[in-house]
Design an enzyme around this catalytic site. Structure first.
Site, PDB file in Angstrom:
ATOM      1  N   GLU A 100      -1.451  -5.524   8.472  1.00 35.10           N
ATOM      2  CA  GLU A 100      -0.646  -4.989   9.568  1.00 35.10           C
ATOM      3  C   GLU A 100      -1.311  -5.276  10.912  1.00 35.10           C
ATOM      4  OE1 GLU A 100       0.100  -0.806   8.957  1.00 35.10           O
ATOM      5  OE2 GLU A 100       0.977  -1.138   6.971  1.00 35.10           O
ATOM      6  N   LYS A 142      -1.220  -9.522   2.727  1.00 36.57           N
ATOM      7  CA  LYS A 142      -0.515  -9.046   3.920  1.00 36.57           C
ATOM      8  C   LYS A 142      -1.421  -8.058   4.651  1.00 36.57           C
ATOM      9  CE  LYS A 142       2.929  -5.803   3.837  1.00 36.57           C
ATOM     10  NZ  LYS A 142       2.417  -4.768   4.751  1.00 36.57           N
ATOM     11  N   ASP A 192       0.835  -1.203   0.000  1.00 31.97           N
ATOM     12  CA  ASP A 192       0.000   0.000   0.000  1.00 31.97           C
ATOM     13  C   ASP A 192       0.873   1.257   0.000  1.00 31.97           C
ATOM     14  OD1 ASP A 192       0.939  -0.091   2.581  1.00 31.97           O
ATOM     15  OD2 ASP A 192      -1.007   0.237   3.539  1.00 31.97           O
ATOM     16  N   SER A 193       2.203   1.077   0.060  1.00 36.31           N
ATOM     17  CA  SER A 193       3.122   2.195  -0.147  1.00 36.31           C
ATOM     18  C   SER A 193       2.897   2.814  -1.529  1.00 36.31           C
ATOM     19  CB  SER A 193       4.579   1.731  -0.004  1.00 36.31           C
ATOM     20  OG  SER A 193       4.815   0.570  -0.766  1.00 36.31           O
ATOM     21  N   GLU A 208       9.172  -4.439  10.764  1.00 32.79           N
ATOM     22  CA  GLU A 208       9.532  -3.087  10.290  1.00 32.79           C
ATOM     23  C   GLU A 208      10.021  -2.206  11.433  1.00 32.79           C
ATOM     24  OE1 GLU A 208       6.814  -1.119   7.618  1.00 32.79           O
ATOM     25  OE2 GLU A 208       7.931   0.767   7.737  1.00 32.79           O
TER      26      GLU A 208
HETATM   27  O1  KIV Z   1       3.513  -1.179   1.675  1.00 36.67           O
HETATM   28  C1  KIV Z   1       4.707  -1.499   1.760  1.00 36.67           C
HETATM   29  O2  KIV Z   1       5.528  -1.224   0.870  1.00 36.67           O
HETATM   30  C2  KIV Z   1       5.136  -2.224   2.946  1.00 36.67           C
HETATM   31  C3  KIV Z   1       6.604  -2.418   3.116  1.00 36.67           C
HETATM   32  C4  KIV Z   1       7.181  -1.202   3.742  1.00 36.67           C
HETATM   33  C5  KIV Z   1       6.911  -3.641   3.888  1.00 36.67           C
HETATM   34  O3  KIV Z   1       4.336  -2.596   3.738  1.00 36.67           O
END
Ligand code: KIV
Length: 288
Positions: free
Chosen positions: A123, A121, A52-53, A190
């Site tokens: 969090e 994934k 989600d980055s 992280e």
């Molecule tokens: O969204 C992302 O790129 C991430 C990484 C920083 C692990 O969660």
């Protein structure tokens, strides 16, 4: 199936587990588009995260909070269309799994089934264990993410290293154990101290992939745009910058602008032609 595609063996979760066992490091990187998927897969990366980055590095949002399921799905589909070998993880955006377990399973199913991701994934640690277990029970592999969790950074005092005190470190450790017990197949660690990351890596059976968590993890992940110098707003301490693709692209576009202005582009080799007599006839037949 062509001979070439038969030779490419997909990276499976069992491969990642055996890499941990054999102490072979796992390489992981983000990608958000079809060309980025092709590039990182061709380079031989083990795991691709459609993170989600993308909200920050591709869509220009302030942080990852505004990212939507529709955006994650479209980018996941673009990447999975490109990738032949790497394991592709799709990130669940904020508020796509935080409301109820049922909501989480439904949205995980969309990224897995419609996005064709190999896993999802999300969090969170102990508070997310029930959700992780439910998604896992539904048949969808889950990659955990603990330590600094950017979607809820406001509750963690901002983008700060987590687990520095004994109490915080115990909490991060217990988060790791809870996710492993809930069925997560791997963990992102992280922004935690390298000693804590190494300890977690030693104690859990599933692979740990670090970002700002030192060399003691089973693998390492970076955001593609950070490591190729494509995102200039800020560069976290834990990033190693391997290229300056932003400047390369600015230079290429500047050169193009100059070539257009000086009429050096297009050249003969970029142009199509027609027979001289056809041009002559055309001139005669035109009314003006
Ligand atoms: O969204 C992302 O790129 C991430 C990484 C920083 C692990 O969660």
């Amino acid at each position: 199936m062509s001979d070439a595609s038969k030779e490419i063996k997909k990276v499976m979760i069992s491969d990642l587990w055996s890499m941990k066992e054999k102490r072979q490091k796992i390489s992981m990187i983000t990608a958000y588009s079809y060309p980025q998927g092709l590039i990182v897969d061709e380079a031989g990366i083990d795991v691709i995260l459609v993170g989600d980055s993308l909200g920050m590095v591709e869509l220009g949002y302030r942080d990852t909070v505004p990212v939507t399921m529709e955006e994650m799905l479209a980018h996941t589909q673009a990447v999975t269309r490109a990738v032949k070998r790497a394991h592709v993880v799709s990130d669940m955006p904020f508020m796509s799994y935080n409301i109820s377990v049922q909501q989480a399973v439904t949205n995980a199913g969309i990224l897995y089934k419609d996005g064709l991701a190999d896993s999802i994934k999300l969090e969170g640690g102990q508070g997310m264990a029930e959700t992780v277990a439910a998604i896992h029970r539904a048949g969808i592999p889950v990659f955990g993410h603990i330590g600094l969790t950017p979607q809820t950074a406001a509750l963690l005092g901002g983008f700060k290293v987590q687990g520095k005190s004994i109490d915080q470190a115990k909490k991060v450790f217990e988060d790791a154990v809870a996710l492993e017990e809930a069925g997560a197949f791997a963990l992102i660690l992280e922004a935690i101290p390298k000693e804590l990351a190494a300890l977690i890596t030693e104690k859990v059976r599933i692979p740990t992939v670090g970002i700002g968590a030192g060399v003691g993890c089973d693998g390492q992940v970076l955001v593609l745009h950070d490591m190729v110098g494509l995102f200039k707003r800020f560069t976290p301490k834990f990033v190693k910058v391997y290229a300056d693709v932003y400047t390369t692209q600015v230079e290429a576009v500047s050169e193009f602008i100059n070539d257009v202005r000086s009429a050096d582009f297009p050249g003969e080799e970029h142009s199509f032609g027609m027979a001289a007599e056809t041009v002559e006839q055309l001139r005669k037949q035109l009314k003006k």
